[in-house]
Write a protein that holds these residues in place. Structure first.
Motif, PDB file in Angstrom:
ATOM      1  N   UNK A 108       0.808  -1.223   0.000  1.00 17.59           N
ATOM      2  CA  UNK A 108       0.000   0.000   0.000  1.00 17.59           C
ATOM      3  C   UNK A 108       0.845   1.280   0.000  1.00 17.59           C
ATOM      4  N   UNK A 109       1.632   1.409  -1.058  1.00 16.79           N
ATOM      5  CA  UNK A 109       2.307   2.685  -1.277  1.00 16.79           C
ATOM      6  C   UNK A 109       2.400   2.981  -2.756  1.00 16.79           C
ATOM      7  N   UNK A 110       2.602   4.244  -3.066  1.00 17.27           N
ATOM      8  CA  UNK A 110       2.715   4.653  -4.455  1.00 17.27           C
ATOM      9  C   UNK A 110       3.849   5.665  -4.561  1.00 17.27           C
ATOM     10  N   UNK A 115       3.817  16.639 -10.029  1.00 19.06           N
ATOM     11  CA  UNK A 115       2.860  17.396 -10.845  1.00 19.06           C
ATOM     12  C   UNK A 115       1.513  16.710 -10.961  1.00 19.06           C
ATOM     13  N   UNK A 116       1.365  15.544 -10.363  1.00 20.31           N
ATOM     14  CA  UNK A 116       0.079  14.849 -10.516  1.00 20.31           C
ATOM     15  C   UNK A 116      -0.992  15.538  -9.658  1.00 20.31           C
ATOM     16  N   UNK A 117      -2.168  15.703 -10.241  1.00 23.15           N
ATOM     17  CA  UNK A 117      -3.279  16.334  -9.530  1.00 23.15           C
ATOM     18  C   UNK A 117      -3.825  15.336  -8.506  1.00 23.15           C
ATOM     19  N   UNK A 118      -4.129  15.833  -7.314  1.00 28.22           N
ATOM     20  CA  UNK A 118      -4.597  14.961  -6.229  1.00 28.22           C
ATOM     21  C   UNK A 118      -5.778  14.095  -6.676  1.00 28.22           C
ATOM     22  N   UNK A 119      -6.790  14.719  -7.300  1.00 24.94           N
ATOM     23  CA  UNK A 119      -7.993  13.968  -7.678  1.00 24.94           C
ATOM     24  C   UNK A 119      -7.666  12.906  -8.729  1.00 24.94           C
ATOM     25  N   UNK A 120      -6.725  13.233  -9.622  1.00 21.70           N
ATOM     26  CA  UNK A 120      -6.341  12.256 -10.659  1.00 21.70           C
ATOM     27  C   UNK A 120      -5.677  11.051  -9.999  1.00 21.70           C
ATOM     28  N   UNK A 121      -4.819  11.344  -9.026  1.00 23.90           N
ATOM     29  CA  UNK A 121      -4.129  10.248  -8.340  1.00 23.90           C
ATOM     30  C   UNK A 121      -5.161   9.326  -7.699  1.00 23.90           C
ATOM     31  N   UNK A 122      -6.104   9.906  -6.991  1.00 24.91           N
ATOM     32  CA  UNK A 122      -7.074   9.046  -6.308  1.00 24.91           C
ATOM     33  C   UNK A 122      -8.001   8.324  -7.273  1.00 24.91           C
ATOM     34  N   UNK A 123      -8.264   8.943  -8.436  1.00 21.63           N
ATOM     35  CA  UNK A 123      -9.066   8.234  -9.453  1.00 21.63           C
ATOM     36  C   UNK A 123      -8.315   6.994  -9.914  1.00 21.63           C
ATOM     37  N   UNK A 129      -8.778  -0.090  -5.253  1.00 18.85           N
ATOM     38  CA  UNK A 129      -9.440   0.081  -3.950  1.00 18.85           C
ATOM     39  C   UNK A 129      -8.529   0.755  -2.930  1.00 18.85           C
ATOM     40  N   UNK A 130      -7.675   1.642  -3.407  1.00 18.72           N
ATOM     41  CA  UNK A 130      -6.759   2.346  -2.516  1.00 18.72           C
ATOM     42  C   UNK A 130      -7.040   3.844  -2.553  1.00 18.72           C
ATOM     43  N   UNK A 131      -6.462   4.544  -1.594  1.00 23.08           N
ATOM     44  CA  UNK A 131      -6.743   5.966  -1.443  1.00 23.08           C
ATOM     45  C   UNK A 131      -5.552   6.655  -0.791  1.00 23.08           C
ATOM     46  N   UNK A 132      -5.240   7.871  -1.288  1.00 21.45           N
ATOM     47  CA  UNK A 132      -4.311   8.727  -0.541  1.00 21.45           C
ATOM     48  C   UNK A 132      -5.197   9.636   0.293  1.00 21.45           C
ATOM     49  N   UNK A 133      -5.092   9.550   1.607  1.00 16.18           N
ATOM     50  CA  UNK A 133      -6.085  10.091   2.521  1.00 16.18           C
ATOM     51  C   UNK A 133      -6.259  11.603   2.603  1.00 16.18           C
ATOM     52  N   UNK A 134      -5.170  12.379   2.823  1.00 19.17           N
ATOM     53  CA  UNK A 134      -5.387  13.820   3.067  1.00 19.17           C
ATOM     54  C   UNK A 134      -5.989  14.493   1.841  1.00 19.17           C
ATOM     55  N   UNK A 135      -7.109  15.179   2.027  1.00 21.35           N
ATOM     56  CA  UNK A 135      -7.886  15.645   0.878  1.00 21.35           C
ATOM     57  C   UNK A 135      -8.226  17.127   0.967  1.00 21.35           C
ATOM     58  N   UNK A 136      -7.337  18.008   0.537  1.00 22.36           N
ATOM     59  CA  UNK A 136      -7.698  19.430   0.558  1.00 22.36           C
ATOM     60  C   UNK A 136      -8.957  19.672  -0.269  1.00 22.36           C
ATOM     61  N   UNK A 269      -6.813   1.650   2.517  1.00 27.97           N
ATOM     62  CA  UNK A 269      -7.895   1.007   1.755  1.00 27.97           C
ATOM     63  C   UNK A 269      -9.046   1.992   1.613  1.00 27.97           C
ATOM     64  N   UNK A 270      -9.624   1.993   0.451  1.00 33.16           N
ATOM     65  CA  UNK A 270     -10.778   2.863   0.222  1.00 33.16           C
ATOM     66  C   UNK A 270     -11.954   2.376   1.050  1.00 33.16           C
TER      67      UNK A 270
END
Ligand SMILES: Cc1cc2nc3c(=O)[nH]c(=O)nc-3n(C[C@H](O)[C@H](O)[C@H](O)COP(=O)(O)OP(=O)(O)OC[C@H]3O[C@@H](n4cnc5c(N)ncnc54)[C@H](O)[C@@H]3O)c2cc1C
Ligand code: SF4
Ligand code: SF4
Length: 946
Positions: A108-110, A115-123, A129-136, A269-270
């Motif tokens: 569970x790491x990436x 330069x990657x956009x936060x929302x793109x990364x999480x998409x 079924x994974x997630x980077x948690x902190x979400x401005x 985990x998402x």
């Protein structure tokens, strides 16, 4: 010497060009204008912009800055609210470094580029079924580089922590130009000794922290979140565990200690399911009491909006009761499925009913509904820009943190403070963490308001420190706005330690000077001109601008264009390159929370220099007796010229003419041409043209140009669908709705056409369209006219226009449809930009989902421009193709057999980009097919004439 400055500016860019190549370095007026701002209240014009594409580019820029003493400011999406991504020297934009380099699902790491956009990364992580948690809240537009450098967090910090809690390692270019692998090193680890030997500056930092560990511990903020100062507290925690925790030093350092080129992020985990609740409290005291109770239910997010915020964003607009004193937004994640969520919802509702509520809590299970609740909250700050022409939301005390159980006391203090100052203020934020965003509305150009701002800055920050023992910065960073108060927050001794850390890692002070460690007053560099404009510079429009998506450069972006076209330095000559690059897709207008229409501003600038060549074509087009025969001749001979060799020749021979439209324009030999109609739609339906002239029908079909001239099946399908609904539509005389004409700056011609169409369509109750651009343009006609009879006629027409999908979705008729083909077809939907701008998003999906034999699949990026944009495909074929890449991936990933759309112009681009790999259909065609096969299966003839 004033004359020396321009020379110097040129010298920096010229040097960098020699080192990096001219493609990656810019110093033209529009580029510098666009990069002079971020989402803060400040403006500083840089000397040069570097668009880094590799680590080597970063290293070369940093080394150059260090050698010459020219300040260097790293920049990602430029959405910070503190002025930390602007600077007077080199702006190093890392947006093009935007790849996911490695993903380890099991551990569970990436590993990502900044330069990657936060929302793109999480998409991208969602399919694992994974997630980077902190979400401005700015997650749709901000990038990892900025999040790391700001130690960002957001609504879900309650569950996932801030960025600093989720980083395993960084790769950092230090001001020496050397690369550092910044990870947690055991103090006994030989690798640490090697690192310290290579980077003596880090040895100094380690010694300083060791020696001053007690001081650092004593000064640690006692609140749950802090992004003020350098995170020496994290380093001391590391030492307590016998590690040198280097990521803690760089996360939150705001580009003042080095440039991050890679990050290894910890993932979670998402959650399997979530609910979002909206709770309207009638008293602030009750909120204070309810928060600890709600926290005991372990929400993943708990947000607050105070009474002023609710007033400012508009209670009616958001369905907020008039007596609500504060509204809480709570979210709960569950891995146990729907039943446990229902139980949670019941517990939550029961708890809330102990307090005086304005209405029952709204609990949303459905993703769409939950998104709606969040959207208003996330766009709060830019939305406040709508409130007043002069008074703008100003971020200068925007990010304080107190203990969560003190937040209602803080809100009460703030409301009283601003009431005494006679200033409207919005207070909202992450109540679960005690983190309040305070956004007063001021006219900084007004002397009294300015004085109130300065008073408020000092008084509020001081009160947060002394009365609440809080922090002045929870997540937004210190930047330029809080730098002068960092010393006061931590005291001389610890501040001095920060200065020593900065000095050891950046001895020549080239890394983002003026940010975080600086005595400069927060009022320096305020952009008084911009703060009287309509745009919040929030950057939300950049996240949907197809041109920005391709170029990843602020001068080629919606927000940048707002700056450029409204700048005093603007001239068509110096900005033609960028002003002509906009597709007029209107995605920026659709998304802008502040109600700014950048595309409209660009069109106005273009109208100052209408394109002559395009004007000649449109003038010809306005004479159908001349234009139609020419087009029919082209249609009759298409079999002859639409082949590889003649197309190559045509491209070559038309090039000089096309150049007069745009430098990049051509008639591309490899573009898949739509089939031209040898008999135009109006000739194929003379009876409908006749009733258009005199008949009794109350429904007109405005077919527009494409459906008339192209043999694409759209016009026939729309007519067939209307007939199935019992309507014999009129085809009234009509001129081009005006969209393409407006795109080339010919306002007079647009008005001429609009007047013609208004007169021609006046007598119909409903005007049905099949084209996204015609729909939008007809609905937008009121914008073309001043108040008066023409405007009234335009208003009347705007209310009567319906896209065919709206007509069908609202129709009470239920024509027979096929019961479904043997094989269910998977159909996805490309949502045309102009139809979205016209507000038609649900009807096409509803119609498709209801079609028998169709499995409707919502694709990723359905709402993104496909790049065709009418004639843009000819104006800049290469960029159009690059824009299409994202759409192609989305369509392929959806697994659909058919991509449906609502616009003949989009069909051209989709057919060209997909080249037969996926079938392209207008929604009306799919409807018509379904009616026809139902009819055929009953043995009657279909009514379509195709
Ligand atoms: C509407 C709105 C809502 C917001 N909500 C939140 C919120 O909920 N939580 C929150 O934390 N913030 C929020 N912000 C602030 C901001 O969006 C975030 O802090 C965001 O993470 C900044 O990212 P960015 O890509 O825009 O960075 P930028 O603004 O480009 O840069 C921010 C800082 O990072 C530095 N930087 C960028 N890239 C690098 C790199 N590669 N190496 C070193 N330094 C680098 C820059 O020099 C600068 O100091 C909000 C902003 C807006 C406009
Ligand atoms: S135009 Fe709108 S979305 Fe774009 S930066 Fe300005 S306020 Fe934000
Ligand atoms: S109209 Fe489209 S291309 Fe033009 S600025 Fe807006 S989003 Fe970008």
């Amino acid at each position: 010497m004033p004359l020396v400055l321009p020379e110097k500016r040129r010298a920096v860019a010229a040097d960098l060009r020699r080192l990096l190549g001219s493609e990656k370095v810019r110093d033209d007026v529009p580029t510098l204008t666009a990069y002079a701002v971020d989402a803060s209240i400040y403006k500083i014009v840089p000397q040069a912009v570097v668009l880094a594409e590799s680590e080597a580019d970063i290293q070369t820029s940093v080394t150059y800055a260090m050698r010459t003493g020219v300040p260097l400011t790293p920049r990602a999406a430029g959405t910070n609210l503190t002025g930390s991504a602007i600077g007077s020297g080199i702006i190093l934009d890392i947006s093009r470094l935007n790849r996911i380099l490695e993903l380890n699902r099991d551990e569970r790491w990436v590993r990502v580029q900044p330069g990657i956009v936060f929302a793109e990364l999480n998409k991208r992580l969602a399919c694992h079924s994974l997630l980077f948690g902190p979400d401005p809240s700015s997650g749709d537009m901000c990038k990892l580089g900025g999040m790391l450098a700001n130690n960002s967090s957001g609504p879900h910090t309650l569950r996932y922590g801030s960025v600093k809690d989720n980083v395993q390692a960084l790769r950092v270019c230090l001001s020496s130009g050397d690369w550092l692998e910044a990870r947690r090193y055991g103090l006994d680890d030989p690798a640490l000794h090697a690192v310290l030997a290579t980077h003596p500056s880090l040895q100094t930092v380690l010694e300083l922290v060791r020696q001053q560990a007690d001081l650092i511990r004593a000064k640690r903020p006692t609140v749950s979140k802090n992004s003020c100062g350098y995170n020496l507290f994290g380093l001391v925690d590391g030492l307590d565990q016998a590690v040198f925790d280097l990521p803690k030093l760089f996360v939150g350092s705001e580009g003042t200690l080095g440039v991050i080129s890679e990050a290894t992020l910890r993932l979670v985990d998402r959650p399997k399911a979530s609910i979002t609740a909206l709770i309207h409290f009638r008293s602030l005291e009750d909120v204070g009491e309810a928060v600890p109770q709600l926290l005991a239910l372990s929400p993943s997010a708990l947000e607050v909006m105070d009474t002023n915020t609710l007033n400012l964003i508009g209670r009616d607009r958001h369905g907020i009761p008039s007596d609500a004193a504060a509204t809480l937004l709570a979210e709960f994640d569950q891995d146990g499925g729907l039943d446990s969520l229902r139980e949670q919802a019941t517990r939550l509702t029961a708890l809330c009913h102990r307090y005086r509520l304005s209405s029952d809590p709204v609990v949303a299970f459905d993703q769409g509904q939950r998104d709606q609740l969040w959207n208003a909250r996330k766009a709060l700050y830019p939305t406040l820009y709508r409130y007043d022409q002069r008074k703008k939301p100003i971020n200068y005390v925007d990010d304080v943190v107190v203990r969560a159980d003190q937040i209602s006391e803080l809100i009460r203090y703030l409301e009283e403070f601003f009431r005494a100052q006679h200033i409207a203020v919005a207070i909202f934020g992450h109540i679960g963490n005690g983190n309040a965003h305070i956004v007063p509305l001021l006219d900084v150009n007004d002397r009294d308001d300015f004085a109130r701002m300065v008073d408020g800055y000092r008084a509020i920050h001081q009160t947060v420190l002394t009365r609440f023992s809080g922090s002045i910065c929870g997540e937004h960073g210190d930047g330029r706005v809080r730098a002068e108060f960092v010393r006061r927050m931590f005291g001389e001794e610890l501040y001095d330690l920060f200065v020593q850390v900065k000095r050891s890692l950046d001895p020549t002070r080239v890394m983002n000077p003026g940010v975080k460690i600086s005595d400069t007053s927060f009022t320096e560099h305020i952009d008084y001109t911009r703060l009287s404009k309509a745009c919040a510079t929030c950057g939300k429009c950049n996240s949907v601008c197809p041109v920005y998506d391709v170029f990843q450069s602020e001068d080629m972006s919606s927000r940048g264009w707002f700056e450029i076209v409204t700048s005093k330095e603007y001239s068509y000559l110096n900005s033609k390159r960028v002003v002509e690059a906009c597709l007029n897709c209107k995605s920026c207008r659709t998304i802008c929370p502040a109600d700014v229409d950048v595309s409209e501003l660009i069109l106005k600038r273009r109208a100052e220099h209408p394109n002559r060549m395009a004007g000649a074509v449109f003038a010809l087009h306005a004479r159908p007796w001349l234009f139609d025969p020419l087009l029919k001749a082209a249609a009759r001979t298409q079999w002859l010229w639409d082949r590889p060799r003649p197309r190559a020749w045509l491209e070559w021979i038309t090039r000089p003419l096309m150049r007069r439209i745009a430098e990049t324009a051509r008639f591309p030999r490899d573009m898949v041409m739509p089939r031209l109609a040898t008999r135009h739609l109006r000739e194929r339906y003379p009876e409908l043209v006749r009733i258009g002239a005199s008949g009794p029908t109350s429904i007109a079909y405005f077919h527009g140009c494409a459906a008339n001239y192209l043999d694409d099946g759209v016009g026939d399908a729309v007519i067939a669908v209307l007939r199935r609904h019992g309507v014999e539509p009129a085809l009234p005389v009509q001129r081009c709705s005006g969209t393409p004409i407006q795109t080339y700056g010919h306002v007079k011609l647009v008005l001429e056409g609009a007047r013609h169409n208004l007169a021609s369509l006046e007598r119909y109750d409903t005007v049905v369209t099949g084209c996204a651009s015609c729909t939008l343009m007809l609905k937008d006609y009121p914008q073309l006219f001043e108040a008066g009879p023409e405007r009234e006629a335009a208003d009347r027409l705007a209310r009567r226009v319906k896209h065919i999908t709206e007509f069908v979705a609202e129709s009470k008729e239920a024509p027979d449809q096929s019961t479904g083909t043997a094989r269910r077809r998977k159909v996805t939907y490309h949502s045309s930009c102009h139809l979205r701008a016209a507000g038609v998003t649900k009807a096409p999906r509803k119609v498709l989902a209801a079609l028998p034999g169709v499995e409707f699949i919502e694709m990723e990026d359905a709402d993104r421009c496909a790049g065709g944009a009418g004639t843009y495909i000819l104006k800049d074929y290469d960029t159009a193709a690059k824009i299409f890449e994202r759409k192609r991936r989305a369509i392929e990933d959806s697994g659909a057999d058919v991509v449906a759309t609502s616009c003949p112009a989009c069909m051209i681009q989709l057919n060209n980009g997909l080249r037969g790999t996926v079938q392209v259909k207008h929604v009306a065609e799919l409807l018509r097919d379904s009616f026809e096969s139902a009819q055929e299966s009953r043995g009657t003839d279909p009514s379509s004439k195709r």
